[in-house]
Design an enzyme around this catalytic site. Structure first.
Site, PDB file in Angstrom:
ATOM      1  N   SER B  11       0.824  -1.198   0.000  1.00 15.12           N
ATOM      2  CA  SER B  11       0.000   0.000   0.000  1.00 15.12           C
ATOM      3  C   SER B  11       0.862   1.253   0.000  1.00 15.12           C
ATOM      4  O   SER B  11       0.453   2.273  -0.524  1.00 15.12           O
ATOM      5  CB  SER B  11      -1.000  -0.006   1.159  1.00 15.12           C
ATOM      6  OG  SER B  11      -0.361   0.109   2.387  1.00 15.12           O
ATOM      7  N   GLU B  32       6.611  -3.222  14.150  1.00  8.94           N
ATOM      8  CA  GLU B  32       7.293  -1.967  13.840  1.00  8.94           C
ATOM      9  C   GLU B  32       8.432  -1.617  14.790  1.00  8.94           C
ATOM     10  O   GLU B  32       9.463  -1.098  14.331  1.00  8.94           O
ATOM     11  CB  GLU B  32       6.283  -0.824  13.757  1.00  8.94           C
ATOM     12  CG  GLU B  32       5.294  -0.959  12.588  1.00  8.94           C
ATOM     13  CD  GLU B  32       4.121  -1.888  12.863  1.00  8.94           C
ATOM     14  OE1 GLU B  32       4.029  -2.449  13.978  1.00  8.94           O
ATOM     15  OE2 GLU B  32       3.284  -2.064  11.957  1.00  8.94           O
ATOM     16  N   PHE B  57       2.262   4.143  12.855  1.00  7.18           N
ATOM     17  CA  PHE B  57       3.123   3.050  13.312  1.00  7.18           C
ATOM     18  C   PHE B  57       4.599   3.435  13.254  1.00  7.18           C
ATOM     19  O   PHE B  57       5.395   2.931  14.034  1.00  7.18           O
ATOM     20  CB  PHE B  57       2.864   1.792  12.487  1.00  7.18           C
ATOM     21  CG  PHE B  57       1.407   1.406  12.486  1.00  7.18           C
ATOM     22  CD1 PHE B  57       0.707   1.317  13.678  1.00  7.18           C
ATOM     23  CD2 PHE B  57       0.725   1.178  11.303  1.00  7.18           C
ATOM     24  CE1 PHE B  57      -0.641   0.995  13.695  1.00  7.18           C
ATOM     25  CE2 PHE B  57      -0.626   0.846  11.311  1.00  7.18           C
ATOM     26  CZ  PHE B  57      -1.310   0.758  12.504  1.00  7.18           C
ATOM     27  N   HIS B  83       0.118   7.982   5.008  1.00  5.18           N
ATOM     28  CA  HIS B  83      -1.111   7.851   5.803  1.00  5.18           C
ATOM     29  C   HIS B  83      -1.100   8.719   7.051  1.00  5.18           C
ATOM     30  O   HIS B  83      -1.606   8.331   8.106  1.00  5.18           O
ATOM     31  CB  HIS B  83      -1.385   6.397   6.188  1.00  5.18           C
ATOM     32  CG  HIS B  83      -1.678   5.484   5.024  1.00  5.18           C
ATOM     33  ND1 HIS B  83      -0.862   5.391   3.928  1.00  5.18           N
ATOM     34  CD2 HIS B  83      -2.693   4.620   4.801  1.00  5.18           C
ATOM     35  CE1 HIS B  83      -1.353   4.513   3.076  1.00  5.18           C
ATOM     36  NE2 HIS B  83      -2.476   4.039   3.578  1.00  5.18           N
ATOM     37  N   ASP B  91     -10.782   4.782   7.944  1.00  2.00           N
ATOM     38  CA  ASP B  91     -10.161   3.936   8.982  1.00  2.00           C
ATOM     39  C   ASP B  91     -10.353   4.535  10.375  1.00  2.00           C
ATOM     40  O   ASP B  91     -10.324   3.810  11.361  1.00  2.00           O
ATOM     41  CB  ASP B  91      -8.669   3.750   8.711  1.00  2.00           C
ATOM     42  CG  ASP B  91      -8.403   2.604   7.747  1.00  2.00           C
ATOM     43  OD1 ASP B  91      -9.246   1.695   7.647  1.00  2.00           O
ATOM     44  OD2 ASP B  91      -7.352   2.627   7.082  1.00  2.00           O
ATOM     45  N   ARG B 141      -2.055  10.023   2.554  1.00  2.00           N
ATOM     46  CA  ARG B 141      -2.483   8.981   1.635  1.00  2.00           C
ATOM     47  C   ARG B 141      -3.260   9.564   0.459  1.00  2.00           C
ATOM     48  O   ARG B 141      -3.232   9.035  -0.644  1.00  2.00           O
ATOM     49  CB  ARG B 141      -3.393   8.034   2.416  1.00  2.00           C
ATOM     50  CG  ARG B 141      -4.157   7.055   1.588  1.00  2.00           C
ATOM     51  CD  ARG B 141      -5.330   6.532   2.407  1.00  2.00           C
ATOM     52  NE  ARG B 141      -5.513   5.108   2.237  1.00  2.00           N
ATOM     53  CZ  ARG B 141      -6.339   4.375   2.960  1.00  2.00           C
ATOM     54  NH1 ARG B 141      -7.017   4.926   3.948  1.00  2.00           N
ATOM     55  NH2 ARG B 141      -6.482   3.101   2.722  1.00  2.00           N
TER      56      ARG B 141
END
Ligand SMILES: Cc1ncc(C[n+]2csc(CCOP(=O)(O)OP(=O)(O)O)c2C)c(N)n1
Ligand SMILES: [Mg+2]
Lengths: 281, 290
Positions: B11, B32, B57, B83, B91, B141
């Protein structure tokens, strides 16, 4: 093994199809979300919400309720569908999933959605949260139990194993963890991204009571829960072999449907398959 | 150069790097903190690791690992995260990190980059790879219009004036740069001349350009897809307070979590729009002329 009636199993199977239809519709309507892992966990969630959990939809914060924790928060469509079908909020509200001002957030939010017990989204926090719940239940001499559903991708997360150690240290036998072993994470098969096997042996080495079952067989799910209840002094990990996207042929075992909604055409096909299944009952 | 990933390489497209250099991308799974420390080890042995995943993350989730294993150790790790911010959309709040700039600019030795568009993101990769030391770069994003030109120079630590003006300065980063330009066009119709600065390096801050803007225009509006608590607004405010205090207005997320919704809906609901920047400019002018 406990006696489980044909009638009970048939009822659960039917309910699971209803939940799967909701999952497909919700994610299609949102044109986002995570259908694959919602479908793989569907039978476990159905067994818990429609046979096992002592919860009261009219009093979602009843202090003595059993706790259900969804660690893999992206699979919340199955949770919301179960909560709605169980009467925690209107079924119509499911179509607000992921929309602005909705109580049904893209990932679970504690305090917003009736019946939701934990916030999740970042993988790997739910089992630790469940350890905290189980410790509190014991401190207060309560009978309520904690059930946590984790993804197999979540086995990559270090915190999962921190929680595993803590749970066995404290001998939390009121805690049952279901590992949704669908073999797929976000962008590939678990064994390619980060090999997990031997997985049952890992949990055993962390001093858990470990069961491996077919996560789509209600008799096995209920028997595993029964065995977890009988197990003293140790938490139980149920490794549930499942199929990501289970219930819709073209979604099964497809990495793509981890985080992709159906198109308009796919929606029709998927609902037709599920309706045919429903009609067979 | 090597890349480390955490089950998000498709992604965020670092998978493309793996296609060209299959043995130089390490897929470390949903882990992570491990990914960042592995990157630090690679850097300590002379590699130039790019650690890339979603911003929540690659910042908050791994904060102390970055602090200890990357910054305190002063290693050559480049953390590139997509993102960021509200525009993650449906989300919801768990994935909409509006605090990463605050976290990262608070870490000593960290360079913090927020490119305004695609071409500038590519320049950030080159510049980060060319410098020594830890870098955190965040972007969104969502699709963004191109506001920088391919030929524009890019130097870490230098803010770029995209449009000159003398009544007020609009300082933006990331997706808000385009909205600053939009706001400047609106203000022009009202005969207010607005300077627009693209603050693509948040740290080290280009004090000279900010000080000049304060002195020459006498008022500043900042705009960021981030909380106004310790974001670029706070960075600019403390810089001008120390040098040449002028009225300032901050457009950004107001110390609240986001929620699910489409990117544009959220930007509107949380006040991250060109209209809010225009309002901020009016407010600053009013306070200055009082
Ligand atoms: C800490 C963290 N890193 C990355 C992600 C992005 N992400 C969302 S779901 C997912 C894969 C989950 O796989 P699994 O746990 O197996 O879920 P399932 O197959 O049951 O859907 C990833 C990497 C995340 N949510 N949290
Ligand atoms: Mg999985």
């Amino acid at each position: 093994m406990v006696e489980v009636s044909e009638q009970l199993i048939a009822g659960l199977k039917k309910k699971a199809v209803t939940l799967r239809k909701h999952i497909i519709r919700m994610t299609h309507n949102a044109q986002s979300g995570h259908p694959g892992g919602s479908m793989s966990a569907c039978d476990i969630v159905t067994a818990l919400y429609f046979h096992v959990l002592r919860v009261d939809p009219s009093n979602p914060t009843w202090p003595d309720r059993d706790r259900f924790v969804l660690s893999k928060g992206h699979a919340c469509p199955v949770w919301y569908a179960a909560l709605a079908e169980r009467g925690f909020f209107p079924v119509e509200e499911l179509m607000t999933f992921r929309k602005l001002n909705s109580r049904l957030q893209g990932h679970p939010e504690l305090g917003t959605t009736p019946g939701v017990e934990n916030a999740a989204g970042a993988e790997g926090q739910g089992l630790s949260f469940s350890v905290g719940l189980a410790l509190a239940s014991r401190m207060d001499h309560k009978a309520w139990r904690t059930y946590c559903v984790l993804g197999d991708g979540e086995q990559d997360v270090g915190q999962t194993w921190e929680a595993a150690m803590a749970a066995s240290k404290y001998g939390l036998d009121s805690l049952t963890a279901f590992i949704d072993r669908n073999g797929i994470q976000q962008e590939g098969r678990t064994e390619d991204i980060m090999p997990l096997e031997p997985l049952a042996e890992k949990w055993e080495a962390f001093n858990w009571h470990v069961l491996t079952i077919d996560g789509h067989d209600f008799r096995q799910i209920l028997a595993a829960i029964e065995e977890a209840h009988r197990t003293r002094g140790r938490p139980t990990a149920v490794i549930a072999r499942t199929v990501k996207g289970k219930g819709v042929s073209f979604m099964e075992n497809k990495i793509k449907y981890h985080g992709a909604a159906t198109s308009d055409d796919e929606l029709k096909l998927a609902l037709a398959e599920l309706e045919a299944m429903e009609a067979a009952f | 150069m090597v890349v480390v990933g955490a089950d998000t390489t498709e992604s965020i497209k670092t998978i493309e790097f793996a296609k060209a250099f299959p043995d130089r991308l390490f897929q470390l799974g949903i882990a992570e903190p491990n990914m960042i420390s592995v990157a630090a080890g690679l850097a300590a042995a002379g590699k130039i690791p790019f650690a890339a995943t979603y911003s929540v993350f690659g910042s908050a989730h791994t904060y102390n690992v970055i602090r200890q294993n990357v910054a305190y150790t002063n290693l050559n790790v480049k953390i590139f995260c997509s993102h960021a911010g509200l525009t993650v959309g449906p989300d919801g709040a768990t994935h909409q990190i509006n605090e990463d700039i605050a976290l990262m600019r608070g870490i000593p030795r960290m360079t913090v980059l927020v490119p305004a568009d695609g071409p500038e993101t590519a320049k950030c990769v080159d510049a980060a790879g060319a410098m020594k030391g830890p870098v955190y770069c965040r972007f969104s994003r969502t699709n963004v219009p191109t506001v920088t030109a391919a030929g524009d120079g890019f130097t870490i630590g230098m803010a770029r004036v995209l449009r000159d003006g003398f009544d007020v300065t609009l300082i933006g980063c990331g997706i808000m740069v385009a909205r600053c330009l939009e706001a400047a066009a609106t203000l022009e119709k009202e005969r207010i001349s607005a300077r627009v600065i693209n603050l693509s390096t948040v740290k080290p801050l280009d004090l000279a350009t900010i000080d000049r803007a304060a002195r020459e225009t006498g008022g500043i509006v900042t705009a960021e897809e981030h909380t106004v608590v310790h974001g670029i607004g706070a960075a600019v405010a403390s810089a001008i307070a120390a040098n040449h205090p002028v009225p300032i207005a901050m457009v950004g997320v107001q110390d609240v979590f986001g929620e699910s919704g489409e990117a544009e809906e959220l930007l509107h609901k949380y006040g991250l729009t060109a209209e809010k920047i225009v309002e901020g400019a009016h407010d600053v002018l009013k306070r200055r002329d009082r």
